[in-house]
Design a protein around this motif. Sequence first.
Motif, mmCIF file in Angstrom:
data_model
loop_
_atom_site.group_PDB
_atom_site.id
_atom_site.type_symbol
_atom_site.label_atom_id
_atom_site.label_comp_id
_atom_site.label_asym_id
_atom_site.label_seq_id
_atom_site.Cartn_x
_atom_site.Cartn_y
_atom_site.Cartn_z
ATOM 1 N N LYS A 1 -6.004 17.695 -21.482
ATOM 2 C CA LYS A 1 -7.381 18.013 -21.864
ATOM 3 C C LYS A 1 -8.078 18.876 -20.827
ATOM 4 O O LYS A 1 -8.855 19.752 -21.159
ATOM 5 N N SER A 2 -7.801 18.635 -19.548
ATOM 6 C CA SER A 2 -8.513 19.395 -18.521
ATOM 7 C C SER A 2 -8.018 20.830 -18.413
ATOM 8 O O SER A 2 -8.803 21.754 -18.286
ATOM 9 N N LYS A 3 -6.721 21.046 -18.479
ATOM 10 C CA LYS A 3 -6.160 22.386 -18.318
ATOM 11 C C LYS A 3 -5.666 22.964 -19.644
ATOM 12 O O LYS A 3 -5.750 24.161 -19.866
ATOM 13 N N GLY A 4 -5.140 22.142 -20.494
ATOM 14 C CA GLY A 4 -4.541 22.624 -21.738
ATOM 15 C C GLY A 4 -5.516 23.335 -22.658
ATOM 16 O O GLY A 4 -5.165 24.313 -23.308
ATOM 17 N N ASP A 5 -6.756 22.871 -22.697
ATOM 18 C CA ASP A 5 -7.743 23.493 -23.573
ATOM 19 C C ASP A 5 -8.216 24.835 -23.047
ATOM 20 O O ASP A 5 -8.922 25.560 -23.732
ATOM 21 N N HIS A 6 -7.857 25.187 -21.811
ATOM 22 C CA HIS A 6 -8.241 26.480 -21.251
ATOM 23 C C HIS A 6 -7.174 27.543 -21.481
ATOM 24 O O HIS A 6 -7.404 28.709 -21.180
ATOM 25 N N ALA A 7 -6.015 27.152 -22.000
ATOM 26 C CA ALA A 7 -4.963 28.116 -22.290
ATOM 27 C C ALA A 7 -5.391 29.004 -23.447
ATOM 28 O O ALA A 7 -6.118 28.578 -24.347
ATOM 29 N N PHE A 8 -4.936 30.267 -23.427
ATOM 30 C CA PHE A 8 -5.317 31.213 -24.476
ATOM 31 C C PHE A 8 -4.955 30.673 -25.854
ATOM 32 O O PHE A 8 -5.730 30.801 -26.799
ATOM 33 N N ALA A 9 -3.779 30.072 -25.983
ATOM 34 C CA ALA A 9 -3.300 29.581 -27.282
ATOM 35 C C ALA A 9 -4.240 28.547 -27.899
ATOM 36 O O ALA A 9 -4.277 28.392 -29.115
ATOM 37 N N ILE A 10 -5.015 27.852 -27.089
ATOM 38 C CA ILE A 10 -5.969 26.864 -27.583
ATOM 39 C C ILE A 10 -7.382 27.439 -27.595
ATOM 40 O O ILE A 10 -8.094 27.377 -28.598
ATOM 41 N N ARG A 11 -7.784 28.016 -26.480
ATOM 42 C CA ARG A 11 -9.172 28.491 -26.324
ATOM 43 C C ARG A 11 -9.524 29.573 -27.329
ATOM 44 O O ARG A 11 -10.620 29.575 -27.890
ATOM 45 N N ALA A 12 -8.615 30.495 -27.574
ATOM 46 C CA ALA A 12 -8.872 31.572 -28.532
ATOM 47 C C ALA A 12 -9.127 31.007 -29.925
ATOM 48 O O ALA A 12 -10.041 31.446 -30.633
ATOM 49 N N LEU A 13 -8.345 30.010 -30.308
ATOM 50 C CA LEU A 13 -8.480 29.430 -31.648
ATOM 51 C C LEU A 13 -9.785 28.655 -31.775
ATOM 52 O O LEU A 13 -10.459 28.720 -32.810
#
Length: 138
Positions: free
Chosen positions: A93-105
Amino acid sequence: SYYSLAIHLLHTIVLLCICTGFNRQHHITPILASVHWFPVQFRIEFKILLITFKALLGLASSYITEMLTPYEPVRSLRSSGGTLLAVPKSRLKSKGDHAFAIRALLLWNDLPKEIKLADSVSSCKSLLKAHLHRLAFM
């Protein structure tokens, strides 16, 4: 080079502060709004959303396009207009949601429909800038 770009940006900011009568005790946000410069967070979001828009049009690299999957609900819903993207679960949750694959969506799904349905990159840019300006300064 990066150094000359940084010097140019610093020079521009100093000139902007001199021309607007900026005082160090004042907040910079009204000056940024007056010259239509976004705070860093909104510049990053603008770039992410523009790359996402280009990927959906097939104008981006294939590895980016492969990250975007249209959301298809199991049953017919009001939200099944074809403008939403499926967001995969992230483990961190802390780092994964900042990845492009998640954040862009996540950013794309939060956009108003008229921006998602823009007919060209230039119209998407202007609609995005107006939308982010409202979020940043209003």
